[in-house]
Scaffold this motif. Sequence first.
Motif, PDB file in Angstrom:
ATOM      1  N   ALA A 189       2.627   2.160  -3.217  1.00  0.00           N
ATOM      2  CA  ALA A 189       1.675   2.603  -4.329  1.00  0.00           C
ATOM      3  C   ALA A 189       2.007   4.242  -4.440  1.00  0.00           C
ATOM      4  CB  ALA A 189       0.203   2.383  -3.993  1.00  0.00           C
ATOM      5  N   THR A 190       2.305   4.920  -3.495  1.00  0.00           N
ATOM      6  CA  THR A 190       2.509   6.238  -3.630  1.00  0.00           C
ATOM      7  C   THR A 190       3.773   6.882  -3.021  1.00  0.00           C
ATOM      8  OG1 THR A 190       1.404   6.397  -1.114  1.00  0.00           O
ATOM      9  CG2 THR A 190      -0.074   6.548  -3.244  1.00  0.00           C
ATOM     10  N   MET A 191       4.692   5.980  -2.586  1.00  0.00           N
ATOM     11  CA  MET A 191       5.822   6.344  -1.771  1.00  0.00           C
ATOM     12  C   MET A 191       7.193   5.859  -2.429  1.00  0.00           C
ATOM     13  SD  MET A 191       5.253   6.342   2.271  1.00  0.00           S
ATOM     14  CE  MET A 191       3.435   6.910   2.978  1.00  0.00           C
ATOM     15  N   ASP A 222       0.665  -1.295  -0.048  1.00  0.00           N
ATOM     16  CA  ASP A 222      -0.114   0.098   0.070  1.00  0.00           C
ATOM     17  C   ASP A 222       0.964   1.294   0.103  1.00  0.00           C
ATOM     18  OD1 ASP A 222      -2.256  -1.453   0.017  1.00  0.00           O
ATOM     19  OD2 ASP A 222      -2.303  -1.455   2.028  1.00  0.00           O
ATOM     20  N   PRO A 229       7.211   4.951  -6.837  1.00  0.00           N
ATOM     21  CA  PRO A 229       7.295   6.512  -7.469  1.00  0.00           C
ATOM     22  C   PRO A 229       8.288   7.096  -8.193  1.00  0.00           C
ATOM     23  CG  PRO A 229       5.895   6.092  -5.448  1.00  0.00           C
ATOM     24  CD  PRO A 229       6.756   4.998  -5.614  1.00  0.00           C
TER      25      PRO A 229
END
Length: 296
Positions: free
Chosen positions: A254-256, A251, A292
């Motif tokens: 996905a953004t870091m 999780d 990312p």
Amino acid sequence: MTNPATQRLSAGLYLVATPIGNARDITLRALDILAAADVLAAEDTRSLRRLAQLHGIDLSGRALLAYHEHNGAKMRPRLLAEIAAGRSVAYMSEAGTPTISDPGFDLARAARAEGLAVTTAPGASAVVAALTIAGLPTDRFFFAGFLPNAAKARRRALEEVAAIPGTLVFYESPRRLGAMLADAAAVLGGAREAAVCREITKKFEELRGGTLDELAAHYADAPAKGEIVVLVGRGTPKEAGEAEIEDMLRDALATMSVRDAADSVSGALGVKRRQVYQAAMRLSAEGDAPDPEQDA
């Protein structure tokens, strides 16, 4: 020099903290407000009269109103009307800081809902006083107030706070202390460090520390007296498994970036960063989660 007590207060609700035991534990500003407010409201007007007499505050010529849990619904509109009419209203609880396990909460909330000014004269608080002397971690704490009277409801309430990663703080009555500690030992774990603070700042102030099992055994045979605060140290966190770490990393990734995801997950789970960083590198290399930094 102008005497603060002679200065007119602007309209609003003034929440005035008062001593929890020693009558000298009150701020100069609190005394100024009590001396100058147009209307005085108190959970116990007898306590207000004693405090005023001790500190030389003249109460004559001003409204002195009782505001407590039994008359709050009836008295609240009158106090709000006084403020709306341009007067200053000072409220003090029986002891300590208003609105903390105190009927002043409803008064303050109603005043804010009507757009009236609300301010505080901070001071004594049994919660903070107990934390300062108990010797348990203070970087994080959760104040749970009074637990329910019924044993089943009390155990359920303890279960709800069991996993909170901080020191737990409760108010308790002398007659329920033994039962509360026994339930806390059963629900939170008997080996968990705790402290019972009694009569803080008063002549017979007492602090007893130990495990919940030890304190429950002591107070089962030695009923306590006075005002009581119970503190329970944070529990030992459950060790995170590999599957839980990987799920959280997917999780996070996905953004870091790998580095930020590792920092976030290791901090949340209390796991060594090196272990989490290695897992994050592996997941990123396997393509289980986007990085990312590579997409930028």
